[in-house]
Enzyme design. Structure first.
Site, PDB file in Angstrom:
ATOM      1  CG  ASN A  70      -2.302   0.567   0.883  1.00 60.92           C
ATOM      2  OD1 ASN A  70      -2.394   1.660   0.336  1.00 60.92           O
ATOM      3  ND2 ASN A  70      -3.363  -0.142   1.222  1.00 60.92           N
ATOM      4  CG  HIS A 129      23.227   4.147  15.264  1.00 58.59           C
ATOM      5  ND1 HIS A 129      24.326   4.445  14.495  1.00 58.59           N
ATOM      6  CD2 HIS A 129      22.203   4.841  14.733  1.00 58.59           C
ATOM      7  CE1 HIS A 129      23.985   5.289  13.539  1.00 58.59           C
ATOM      8  NE2 HIS A 129      22.700   5.549  13.652  1.00 58.59           N
ATOM      9  CB  ALA A 181      -2.234  -1.572  13.053  1.00 56.10           C
ATOM     10  NE  ARG A 225       2.431  -8.694  25.069  1.00 58.42           N
ATOM     11  CZ  ARG A 225       1.286  -9.327  25.295  1.00 58.42           C
ATOM     12  NH1 ARG A 225       1.226 -10.654  25.144  1.00 58.42           N
ATOM     13  NH2 ARG A 225       0.214  -8.676  25.667  1.00 58.42           N
TER      14      ARG A 225
END
Length: 224
Positions: free
Chosen positions: A119, A149, A194, A214
């Site tokens: 999308n 990092h 989401a 999770r």
């Protein structure tokens, strides 16, 4: 480019059928060659300025892809423009656009399998390489990040970089606004909710969500 008497005629790159499910012939489907304006073909790898030329070529076709209209014709043309920008797209991949690729020149490290749908407003941090399998469904505003990092720091120096590839297997659905971080592999048939921030591998056929993501439940595969 075709010869028409003494005149030279450029053939638009979206003319002709799409390639098959392989990505090896993407150069053939990318009919337009910008040699007249100084951009090299994909086979050019020699020379002092080859890298700069390829980055300019990627930028040109990415700009074109991001400014094409929605709809059937625009989607088909966008598919070919992204191939010309260096992305390894199989056939019947739909990319709504716009697409962001960073750092510049890493589009060739992005591979998307057949019949996947992406999308709008997808971001590819492609330095470490991104592979998306077949039948994947990617919602708007999803980010794939392959560079980060180190957590530890040293006085007087910037934190050291970390680069690792992202792999998304077949039949994966990634929800709106999810962020996939370096080194993550998402297993076949998994679903990312989401807004999730995925920091570790996702097992196949599971639903993950949250920050950090999770496992929430299993996902069942319907019989044929």
């Amino acid at each position: 480019m075709k010869q028409n008497g003494s005149a030279q005629v450029f053939e638009p790159f979206w003319i002709g059928p799409l390639a098959d499910d392989t990505v090896s012939d993407r150069n053939e489907s990318c009919r337009y060659r910008a040699r007249r304006t100084g951009f090299p073909s994909r086979k050019v790898g020699q020379g002092r300025f080859a890298g700069v030329h390829w980055m300019l070529r990627e930028a040109l076709f990415l700009w074109l892809a991001n400014h094409l209209p929605k709809g059937r014709i625009g989607t088909r043309a966008r598919h070919e423009a992204l191939r010309c920008a260096g992305l390894k797209l199989s056939s019947k991949v739909i990319v709504m656009g716009p697409v962001t690729i960073t750092p510049p020149g890493t589009g060739g490290r992005i591979t998307i399998g057949s019949r996947s749908f992406l999308n709008s407003n997808i971001r590819f941090g492609g330095k470490g390489g991104i592979t998306i399998g077949r039948f994947a469904q990617i919602a708007p505003n999803v980010s794939f990040e392959t560079s980060s990092h180190e957590l530890a720091f040293e006085e007087g120096r910037s934190r050291g970089p970390i680069t690792a590839p992202v792999v998304v297997h077949d039949h994966v659905w990634i929800g709106t606004g999810a962020i996939i971080l370096p080194g993550v592999t998402i297993g076949r048939g998994a679903v990312v909710a989401a807004g999730a921030v995925v920091t570790r591998n996702v097992p196949p056929k599971t639903l993950v969500g949250g920050v950090p993501a999770r496992v929430l439940r299993e996902v069942h595969e319907l019989p044929l």
